[in-house]
Design an enzyme around this catalytic site. Sequence first.
Site, PDB file in Angstrom:
ATOM      1  N   GLY A   2      -7.483  54.119 -36.535  1.00  0.00           N
ATOM      2  CA  GLY A   2      -7.779  53.027 -37.451  1.00  0.00           C
ATOM      3  C   GLY A   2      -6.586  52.175 -37.821  1.00  0.00           C
ATOM      4  CG  MET A  35     -12.790  54.129 -35.958  1.00  0.00           C
ATOM      5  SD  MET A  35     -13.874  55.545 -36.307  1.00  0.00           S
ATOM      6  CE  MET A  35     -12.985  56.881 -35.527  1.00  0.00           C
ATOM      7  CD  GLU A  72      -7.338  46.923 -27.878  1.00  0.00           C
ATOM      8  OE1 GLU A  72      -6.242  46.576 -28.390  1.00  0.00           O
ATOM      9  OE2 GLU A  72      -8.305  47.351 -28.546  1.00  0.00           O
ATOM     10  CB  ALA A  85     -12.251  39.280 -30.280  1.00  0.00           C
ATOM     11  CB  THR A 114     -10.778  44.124 -34.223  1.00  0.00           C
ATOM     12  OG1 THR A 114     -11.548  43.411 -35.194  1.00  0.00           O
ATOM     13  CG2 THR A 114     -11.059  43.556 -32.846  1.00  0.00           C
ATOM     14  CE1 TYR A 130     -21.816  51.280 -35.422  1.00  0.00           C
ATOM     15  CE2 TYR A 130     -19.896  51.585 -34.028  1.00  0.00           C
ATOM     16  CZ  TYR A 130     -21.072  52.059 -34.569  1.00  0.00           C
ATOM     17  OH  TYR A 130     -21.506  53.325 -34.263  1.00  0.00           O
ATOM     18  CB  CYS A 178     -24.967  67.461 -32.577  1.00  0.00           C
ATOM     19  SG  CYS A 178     -26.653  67.427 -31.940  1.00  0.00           S
ATOM     20  N   GLY A 219     -12.769  52.882 -43.481  1.00  0.00           N
ATOM     21  CA  GLY A 219     -13.813  52.079 -42.846  1.00  0.00           C
ATOM     22  C   GLY A 219     -13.682  50.614 -43.153  1.00  0.00           C
TER      23      GLY A 219
END
Length: 567
Positions: A51, A176, A195, A242, A263, A320, A408, A490
């Site tokens: 991150g 991530m 990237e 980007a 990003t 996201y 999972c 996040g």
Amino acid sequence: MARTAGARTVRAPHGVELTCRGWAQEAALRMLMNNLDPDVAERPDDLVVYGGNGRAARSWQDFDAIVATLRELADDETMLVQSGRPVAVFRTHEWAPRVLISNAMIVPEWATLEEFRRLEDAGLTMFGQMTAGSWAYIGSQGILQSTYETFSAVASKRFGGTLAGTLTVTAGLGGMGGAQPLAIAMNGGVALCLEVDQDKIDRRMRLGYLDTQAEDLDSALSLALAAREQKRALSIGLLANAAEVLPQIVARDVPVDIATDQTSAHDPLLYAVPDLSPEDAADMRVHDPKTYVLHARAAMADHVEALCALLDRGAEVFEYGNGIRVEADLGGFKRALDFPGFIVAYIRPLFCEAKGHCRWIALSGDPADIATIDAAMLEEFADNRSVTRWLRLAARHVRVQGLPARTCMLGYGERARAGKLINDLVRDGKVSAPVAIGREHLDSGSVASPYRETEAMIDGSDAIADWPVLNAMLNTASGATWVGVQHGGGTGVGRSVHTGMVVVADGTPQAALRVDRVMTNDPGSGVVRHADAGYQRAVEFAAEQGIRMPSLDAAAAREGHGTGEGT
């Protein structure tokens, strides 16, 4: 930062020989070290796990002190870790966590990026992201399954259950975002991933998460559109920014079906500005960070404007969870919130049944232990097509990074079943050493994040942060081996509070009780959070599972009929 600079190689011990006084302490030690394994971490020399700035410890001196303390910690003692620094050891009891962690917590009025940076520069705090500072990161697989499930939900919503014949354009191949190309390909689609760092592209190629790298935009589009036409899964990396290239893709009228971004937008200082050389950018970040932030937000505005242009053309567009929409809004683009976050668009119905990303880590270091657990899980959940399909895909595609692990998606009740199965395998000697069981912080009851997990709650409770705090206290009371409460992971400083836990299955009867209670109560708090907000499925599910909710009982008694009308 100077206080974290250093060069050393850290790898977790393997095997069954203890280096601590018990497996609880050993698990914390091995997981901390695994976070900084060079095969796992983004910049291990700087203690950065993923991150862009998520650290495992505040400094190497603090790391050494944590390790030394864990090696001497008794079975009735608890170490307190304040933002990556071990500050105290207290006598507690055998059922108490061996470690309690708090990272980057700041009084709300002061919880700004500027104040956080001041405190970080003074050596008083650190950014722990989500699983970095709570010693539960497992490499790209940790985010791979949630990314896979998200794109699977996109496929179900818009494309008949498969991404075959679709093109997804996204950016970011770090800790991530690096899961995106493989997750899209596993769903049958074509991924074009932008990237700015060649090392990250190389890493994803080496780990098998990325199929190929294109030399330039023309060749990337040629590869992507041919695979889209052939309905052939393919992931393509392109060394590009980007904010610069996505508008070009729009201008060329490329038939993009899906667009998102991963990003490091949660902190503008980490976002790469296209019109600055790496040298100028590094200098400006240090000597003129306010100007850099202005440049970064302007670039993010261009980036998100291009995403909105794709949205207008009918593409499926979502954030996201990296906070790029709000940063673009601050950069002057006022349509930045025109598209939703992925939780609102795809995941919230799963949260109502506490379905989220459980993970287990073989502390032995032996991949055979994960294979044994995989086989047992396939039998235990044979009637769950989603679980069995994922486990088979993961066994084929996921390479070991550091300690072998599996993640999972399991819901309330399922997690306790999985925990019992794992503890029984350790007890019976079918798995060679104890197993650490945890989860992603991105879960149904463990986060308050108005731009991601709790965006657009139907009762308006997006910013209520009682829930992750209650979750942490409940896990502590239930017997978790360690618990962490963190700020900012996040979506960035000032925008989230979240918590995580790990419980160790060592095969003992006491571990069986701990695992059952933690793996029941932890997801149970997510069902309660959504039922309290009025989501009807969560209300019904809580009743089906016998989860006692006095607030709903009282509301039903007052109204004389059912509870909320949430969707």
